[in-house]
Design a protein around this motif. Structure first.
Motif, mmCIF file in Angstrom:
data_model
loop_
_atom_site.group_PDB
_atom_site.id
_atom_site.type_symbol
_atom_site.label_atom_id
_atom_site.label_comp_id
_atom_site.label_asym_id
_atom_site.label_seq_id
_atom_site.Cartn_x
_atom_site.Cartn_y
_atom_site.Cartn_z
ATOM 1 N N ARG A 55 21.252 13.108 10.064
ATOM 2 C CA ARG A 55 20.530 12.781 11.299
ATOM 3 C C ARG A 55 19.803 13.994 11.880
ATOM 4 N NH1 ARG A 55 25.429 9.056 12.321
ATOM 5 N NH2 ARG A 55 24.518 7.008 11.845
ATOM 6 N N GLU A 56 20.296 15.179 11.596
ATOM 7 C CA GLU A 56 19.650 16.365 12.160
ATOM 8 C C GLU A 56 18.546 16.927 11.271
ATOM 9 O OE1 GLU A 56 20.855 20.819 13.873
ATOM 10 O OE2 GLU A 56 22.410 19.338 13.399
ATOM 11 N N PHE A 57 18.701 16.806 9.947
ATOM 12 C CA PHE A 57 17.798 17.551 9.064
ATOM 13 C C PHE A 57 16.900 16.692 8.177
ATOM 14 C CE2 PHE A 57 21.333 20.553 9.839
ATOM 15 C CZ PHE A 57 20.588 21.590 10.403
ATOM 16 N N GLU A 83 16.764 2.657 11.291
ATOM 17 C CA GLU A 83 16.697 3.442 12.517
ATOM 18 C C GLU A 83 15.337 3.153 13.160
ATOM 19 O OE1 GLU A 83 19.065 7.458 11.757
ATOM 20 O OE2 GLU A 83 17.620 7.055 10.156
ATOM 21 N N PHE A 84 15.053 3.813 14.280
ATOM 22 C CA PHE A 84 13.882 3.411 15.040
ATOM 23 C C PHE A 84 13.200 4.605 15.705
ATOM 24 C CE2 PHE A 84 16.891 -0.026 14.798
ATOM 25 C CZ PHE A 84 16.112 -1.146 14.530
ATOM 26 N N LEU A 85 11.873 4.486 15.867
ATOM 27 C CA LEU A 85 11.082 5.413 16.664
ATOM 28 C C LEU A 85 10.558 4.670 17.882
ATOM 29 C CD1 LEU A 85 8.927 7.131 13.870
ATOM 30 C CD2 LEU A 85 10.931 8.097 15.030
ATOM 31 N N ARG A 98 11.787 11.465 18.012
ATOM 32 C CA ARG A 98 13.226 11.468 17.782
ATOM 33 C C ARG A 98 13.628 10.125 17.211
ATOM 34 N NH1 ARG A 98 18.291 10.686 20.383
ATOM 35 N NH2 ARG A 98 17.366 9.685 22.213
ATOM 36 N N VAL A 99 14.363 10.181 16.096
ATOM 37 C CA VAL A 99 14.816 8.955 15.444
ATOM 38 C C VAL A 99 16.038 8.425 16.181
ATOM 39 C CG1 VAL A 99 15.607 7.924 13.285
ATOM 40 C CG2 VAL A 99 13.940 9.788 13.235
ATOM 41 N N LEU A 100 15.987 7.157 16.535
ATOM 42 C CA LEU A 100 17.065 6.529 17.297
ATOM 43 C C LEU A 100 17.903 5.630 16.397
ATOM 44 C CD1 LEU A 100 14.949 5.407 20.386
ATOM 45 C CD2 LEU A 100 16.367 7.468 20.206
ATOM 46 N N SER A 101 19.203 5.640 16.615
ATOM 47 C CA SER A 101 20.085 4.704 15.929
ATOM 48 C C SER A 101 20.124 3.396 16.709
ATOM 49 C CB SER A 101 21.493 5.293 15.810
ATOM 50 O OG SER A 101 21.469 6.466 15.004
ATOM 51 N N GLY A 134 14.128 -4.915 25.203
ATOM 52 C CA GLY A 134 12.741 -4.965 25.646
ATOM 53 C C GLY A 134 11.902 -3.799 25.178
ATOM 54 N N GLY A 135 12.521 -2.767 24.601
ATOM 55 C CA GLY A 135 11.767 -1.612 24.124
ATOM 56 C C GLY A 135 10.965 -1.927 22.871
ATOM 57 N N HIS A 136 9.916 -1.154 22.643
ATOM 58 C CA HIS A 136 9.061 -1.304 21.466
ATOM 59 C C HIS A 136 9.335 -0.146 20.511
ATOM 60 C CE1 HIS A 136 5.815 -4.050 23.476
ATOM 61 N NE2 HIS A 136 7.048 -4.485 23.663
ATOM 62 N N TYR A 137 9.620 -0.487 19.247
ATOM 63 C CA TYR A 137 10.042 0.525 18.286
ATOM 64 C C TYR A 137 9.393 0.302 16.924
ATOM 65 C CZ TYR A 137 13.778 1.066 21.762
ATOM 66 O OH TYR A 137 14.481 1.249 22.934
ATOM 67 N N GLU A 138 9.295 1.397 16.170
ATOM 68 C CA GLU A 138 8.884 1.327 14.767
ATOM 69 C C GLU A 138 10.127 1.483 13.895
ATOM 70 O OE1 GLU A 138 6.376 3.763 11.324
ATOM 71 O OE2 GLU A 138 6.132 4.332 13.437
ATOM 72 N N PRO A 139 10.413 0.525 13.006
ATOM 73 C CA PRO A 139 11.573 0.670 12.128
ATOM 74 C C PRO A 139 11.394 1.824 11.133
ATOM 75 C CG PRO A 139 10.848 -1.624 12.240
ATOM 76 C CD PRO A 139 9.774 -0.796 12.861
ATOM 77 N N VAL A 140 12.488 2.510 10.864
ATOM 78 C CA VAL A 140 12.535 3.617 9.905
ATOM 79 C C VAL A 140 13.647 3.276 8.911
ATOM 80 C CG1 VAL A 140 12.934 6.083 9.590
ATOM 81 C CG2 VAL A 140 11.728 5.264 11.631
#
Length: 585
Positions: free
Chosen positions: A70-72, A378-380, A390-393, A400-406
């Motif tokens: 998750r960090e690198f 994961e999501f942006l 920052r990549v979100l879990s 209601g948030g808008h995200y791009e899947p990773v």
């Protein structure tokens, strides 16, 4: 049938958040631990910091391993993978050069993208899942049904690669095909080398014998599927990957109705191009049925509401993607099916990864529960103003948030961006997994002369679908080009309708314009003179079916995977469509 009220949670409790974290941690470990030994993971520059971190930590500590991931591990696109994938296409291709490339062993196939944008195809090695996962509902392309299923399957291959084995004496065949084709072959344990041996096969419950799946002519493929489906009164499920392709199927049925009914009456396979290699096999399965032909003649070709349930009285379910580029086809599909047939999407995903299944305690056409089976998602945050994304879990998402899947996948993609935008509708109460709605492509808008991508694909789609219901008539399909006949450039809709043009069709321009003005960027650009009202031009009947046919014939991609981009940027395709314009509103 209206969908049930959703039971989704608006947010996660601390306990459910922790359970979700444990679930996704274990799934992620199950993918990145074995794949960290792959050629890509060991040598790709993008993972250098990750490799370095691992060497300075306890390699056996799962929490350290996940923390380092998750960090690198940065987000990636297709470019880092391209030189490694190219090795599969080398001549000769040696097993030692491609073994363990992205995941342990050799892939089962290389999945090819649909090339919707008009750009060159991308290929993604797809490895066989563990046996207990292979028949997970996420992978099933052939739904279970009490009656027959109309689910046209094109098993055509883009290419067949030969991998020379390490013993120097033998070789292995590696098909390049649509990902759905690859998984269907896996589930049936069908190897390419034995296709000719099963040419007489007819899988129980399907309307189409295996031989039809080997037909490469777009027109012949759908006419043959129609022939066998119409002769079978027991159809209970219809499945097409895209609802718009089902509309193409209906167009062929309508155009060839007398021929189809006549062939059913006499028990003959019609003369068509590129079917001689399967004719004998199809004739073994097809017999004269005068009673069925008489029944079909009385019903008539597609047109009346509920036509499908008159042809197939047991029909209960339609499975197909009804969002995105297929949204305009939905009124036509629902008219033909009638109100008694339930509709749902097959799944949400891409050539890279299957992401989620319909969430049935909601709207199964638009709500998808994200499942960590083919990959961990994961999501942006697409609205984040942080200088570095920052990549979100999943447990960090906000309803209601808008995200791009990773995607980090079982087949060896590392934090891969697919460019979609989804919104989080809520969280499943049993395990906390997010339930999402697809919105549009992140960079899918038309770059206008006013310098911004003003309207999203979903806004552009909703505007024309709304106008069609109010004034234009029943839309078959549409696409959008940059209309540069006047300044400034604007959105130029190219639309095919079924039936008569509405009496108030001229009102569609103003109606579409009003909907687009709800977008702040477009509204500001318009008042500043950098945008103008959209234009709408109608194309002749059959244009979109012909486009799909030509694209399929040229590229060898799966018949059911061909779709038309909402935003058409390819200049050759744009000119082709413009030549088929018959009216401007």
């Amino acid at each position: 049938m209206s969908p049930p009220d959703t039971d989704l949670l608006h947010s996660l409790s601390a306990e459910l958040s922790e359970r979700l974290k444990d679930l996704l941690d274990q799934a992620l470990l199950g993918m990145i631990r074995p794949n960290s030994a792959s050629q890509f993971a060991q040598h790709a520059p993008e993972l250098e910091n990750f490799r370095e971190a691992i060497t300075h930590s306890d390699a056996k500590d799962d929490m350290d391993f996940l923390r380092n991931f998750r960090e690198f591990v940065p987000t990636t696109n297709y470019e880092p993978y391209r030189p490694y994938i190219a090795k599969f296409f080398a001549t000769p291709c040696k097993e030692s050069d491609v073994k363990n490339m992205f995941a342990p062993g050799l892939p089962y196939c290389l999945a090819v993208s649909s090339m919707t944008s008009g750009k060159s195809a991308k290929t993604f090695p797809t490895y066989r899942p563990a046996p207990h996962l292979l028949h997970h509902p996420l992978y099933l392309s052939f739904p279970h049904s009490e009656g027959s299923t109309l689910s046209p399957s094109s098993l055509g291959l883009w290419q067949v690669l030969t991998v020379e084995c390490e013993d120097g004496q033998s070789s292995k065949v590696l098909p390049v095909c649509a990902v759905t084709v690859g998984f269907q072959r896996m589930q049936m344990n069908w190897e390419v080398e034995h296709d000719k041996d099963r040419i007489d096969l007819w899988v129980p419950g399907k309307t189409d014998p295996f031989a039809i799946s080997l037909v490469k002519s777009y027109r012949a493929f759908f006419i043959l599927n129609a022939l066998f489906a119409l002769s079978d009164r027991r159809v209970a499920t219809i499945r097409f990957l895209f609802a718009s392709v089902f509309v193409n199927f209906l167009q062929y049925v309508e155009e060839e109705w007398p021929l189809l009914v006549d062939c059913i009456e006499k028990g003959i396979i019609p003369d068509m191009e590129n079917v001689d290699h399967v004719r004998e096999s199809l004739e073994k399965h097809f017999t004269a049925n005068p009673l069925r032909a008489a029944e079909l003649r009385e019903i008539g070709p597609p047109g009346i509401q509920g036509w499908a349930v008159r042809v197939w009285p047991d029909l209960k379910m339609f499975i197909g993607i009804t969002g995105g580029s297929s949204a305009a086809s939905v009124p036509k599909v629902t008219h033909v099916l009638g109100p008694s047939v339930t509709m749902q999407a097959p799944c949400y995903g891409s050539s890279e990864c299957f992401i989620g299944l319909p969430y049935y305690n909601g709207d199964p056409n638009t709500d998808f529960k994200v499942l960590p089976v083919d990959g961990v998602i994961e999501f942006l945050d697409v609205h984040s103003d942080e200088p570095f994304e920052r990549v979100l879990s999943a447990w960090e998402l906000v309803g209601g948030g808008h995200y791009e899947p990773v995607l980090t996948t079982r087949s060896g993609l590392w934090r891969y961006r697919i460019g979609d935008v989804v919104t989080v509708k809520g969280f499943a109460p049993d395990d906390g997994l997010p339930v999402i709605n697809y919105l549009h492509r992140r960079n899918g808008g038309l770059e206008m002369a006013f310098g911004v991508t003003a309207c999203t694909e979903s806004q552009l789609t909703n505007a024309i679908v709304s106008a069609s219901k109010r004034s234009i008539g029943q839309i078959i399909d549409f696409t959008i080009v940059g209309d540069e006949r006047d300044t400034p450039i604007t959105y130029g809709y190219l639309v095919e309708i079924g039936g008569e043009v509405g009496e108030d069709a001229k009102m569609a321009i103003e109606q579409t314009f009003e909907d687009l003005m709800a977008n702040n960027e477009f509204r500001v650009a318009f008042w500043q003179g950098r945008a103008r009202k959209p234009t709408i031009r109608l194309v002749k009947k059959g244009t979109f079916t012909e486009y799909r046919r030509q694209k399929c014939d040229k590229t060898n991609i799966s018949m059911g995977q061909v779709k038309v981009p909402i935003i058409l940027s390819d200049s050759t395709s744009k000119e082709w469509f413009l030549q088929r314009v018959i009216m401007e509103l």
